[in-house]
Write a protein that holds these residues in place. Structure first.
Motif, PDB file in Angstrom:
ATOM      1  N   TRP A  70       0.491  -1.153   0.023  1.00 51.52           N
ATOM      2  CA  TRP A  70       0.047   0.477   0.125  1.00 51.52           C
ATOM      3  C   TRP A  70       0.804   1.084   0.064  1.00 51.52           C
ATOM      4  O   TRP A  70       0.347   2.134  -0.929  1.00 51.52           O
ATOM      5  N   GLN A  71       1.882   1.439   0.932  1.00 55.52           N
ATOM      6  CA  GLN A  71       2.983   2.262   1.051  1.00 55.52           C
ATOM      7  C   GLN A  71       3.589   2.648  -0.357  1.00 55.52           C
ATOM      8  O   GLN A  71       3.554   3.558  -0.786  1.00 55.52           O
ATOM      9  N   TRP A  74       0.927   4.489  -2.982  1.00 56.72           N
ATOM     10  CA  TRP A  74       0.859   5.331  -2.986  1.00 56.72           C
ATOM     11  C   TRP A  74       2.111   6.438  -3.023  1.00 56.72           C
ATOM     12  O   TRP A  74       2.118   7.473  -3.586  1.00 56.72           O
ATOM     13  N   ARG A  75       3.297   6.213  -2.278  1.00 54.11           N
ATOM     14  CA  ARG A  75       4.353   7.113  -2.707  1.00 54.11           C
ATOM     15  C   ARG A  75       4.982   7.093  -4.222  1.00 54.11           C
ATOM     16  O   ARG A  75       5.201   7.997  -4.741  1.00 54.11           O
ATOM     17  N   ALA A  77       2.811   6.630  -6.255  1.00 52.03           N
ATOM     18  CA  ALA A  77       1.923   8.032  -7.162  1.00 52.03           C
ATOM     19  C   ALA A  77       2.619   9.369  -6.755  1.00 52.03           C
ATOM     20  O   ALA A  77       2.344   9.947  -8.094  1.00 52.03           O
ATOM     21  N   ARG A  78       2.590   9.481  -6.005  1.00 56.57           N
ATOM     22  CA  ARG A  78       3.154  10.324  -5.431  1.00 56.57           C
ATOM     23  C   ARG A  78       4.724  11.561  -6.622  1.00 56.57           C
ATOM     24  O   ARG A  78       4.410  12.345  -6.638  1.00 56.57           O
ATOM     25  N   VAL A  98      -3.757  12.104  -3.938  1.00 62.87           N
ATOM     26  CA  VAL A  98      -2.968  11.351  -2.848  1.00 62.87           C
ATOM     27  C   VAL A  98      -3.022  11.089  -2.071  1.00 62.87           C
ATOM     28  O   VAL A  98      -2.698  11.278  -0.597  1.00 62.87           O
ATOM     29  N   LYS A  99      -2.721  12.853  -1.782  1.00 58.83           N
ATOM     30  CA  LYS A  99      -2.572  13.201  -0.386  1.00 58.83           C
ATOM     31  C   LYS A  99      -3.134  12.724   0.754  1.00 58.83           C
ATOM     32  O   LYS A  99      -3.617  13.170   1.708  1.00 58.83           O
ATOM     33  N   THR A 102      -3.967   9.036   1.671  1.00 61.80           N
ATOM     34  CA  THR A 102      -2.961   9.024   2.945  1.00 61.80           C
ATOM     35  C   THR A 102      -3.095   9.335   4.085  1.00 61.80           C
ATOM     36  O   THR A 102      -2.906   8.610   4.868  1.00 61.80           O
TER      37      THR A 102
END
Length: 215
Positions: A70-71, A74-75, A77-78, A98-99, A102
């Motif tokens: 999961w982390q 999103w990392r 993607a960011r 995204v922010k 999360t």
């Protein structure tokens, strides 16, 4: 102390035994009997060099990184959205989403029984994740050439002197593994007095008040 879990402090935390400016404000008033996540214990003892003795604790002798995939999702993607740049409007909106996702998941969903009635309600996970993020933030700050004036939650404040002699304070925010400069405030008399008080939260509030007054 490398195992996930909790420790109970045997004594009040003595922040004067190390570099007080690197101790996050939320941790400066820890007392004997307080329960803290193990990443926080590691940070206080190993990274900040403070004397920490535990009266007891609980650890999970075996564990796995349930949130690892999961982390990473999103990392990545960011990182891709930041690389797209501020001129790419869809990327800007996507980055904000995204922010929001999360922050809502880690900051609330994992530990909010009034909203989350699923198996993802894991207050213990939230404690470990937040404590580890704080530890990584402090480690990142230790690599900076300048010392922070204060650390409050996920924000660090650095000061400097401009070309014309005016003093300023930069606000840096830690998110998903990296520091980013958010904004700059002019060091007013109120900000200087708040810093002299030794209370990070008061210092932060004075900085926010100065920024708000300039809008």
């Amino acid at each position: 102390m490398k195992l996930p879990g909790y420790g109970v402090l045997a004594h009040d935390l003595d922040v004067t035994a190390g570099d007080v400016t690197r101790v996050p404000g939320i941790l400066r008033d820890l007392k004997a009997g307080d329960t803290v996540a193990m990443p926080t214990v590691r940070m206080l003892a190993d990274d900040l060099g403070l004397p920490v003795e535990l009266a007891g604790g609980w650890v999970w002798e075996s564990s796995r990184r349930w949130l690892g995939d999961w982390q990473r999702f999103w990392r990545d993607a960011r990182s891709a959205l930041i690389e797209a740049g501020p001129d790419d409007l869809p990327a800007v909106y996507a980055l904000a989403a995204v922010k929001a996702v999360t922050n809502a998941f880690l900051g609330g969903w994992l530990r909010a029984p009034e909203h989350n009635r699923t198996a993802s309600l894991r207050v213990d996970w939230a404690h470990q994740v937040i404590a580890r993020a704080r530890m990584n933030a402090v480690r990142g700050i230790s690599k900076a050439s300048a010392k922070p004036l204060a650390i409050v939650a996920d924000t660090a404040y650095f000061g400097g002197i401009g070309e014309l002699g005016g003093m300023w304070v930069d606000e840096h925010r830690f998110s998903l593994g990296s520091w980013k400069t958010e904004k700059r405030a002019t060091a007013t008399a109120e900000i200087v007095a708040a810093y002299a008080s030794g209370r990070p939260n008061r210092f932060r509030d004075a900085i926010n008040a100065e920024m708000e007054a300039r809008r």
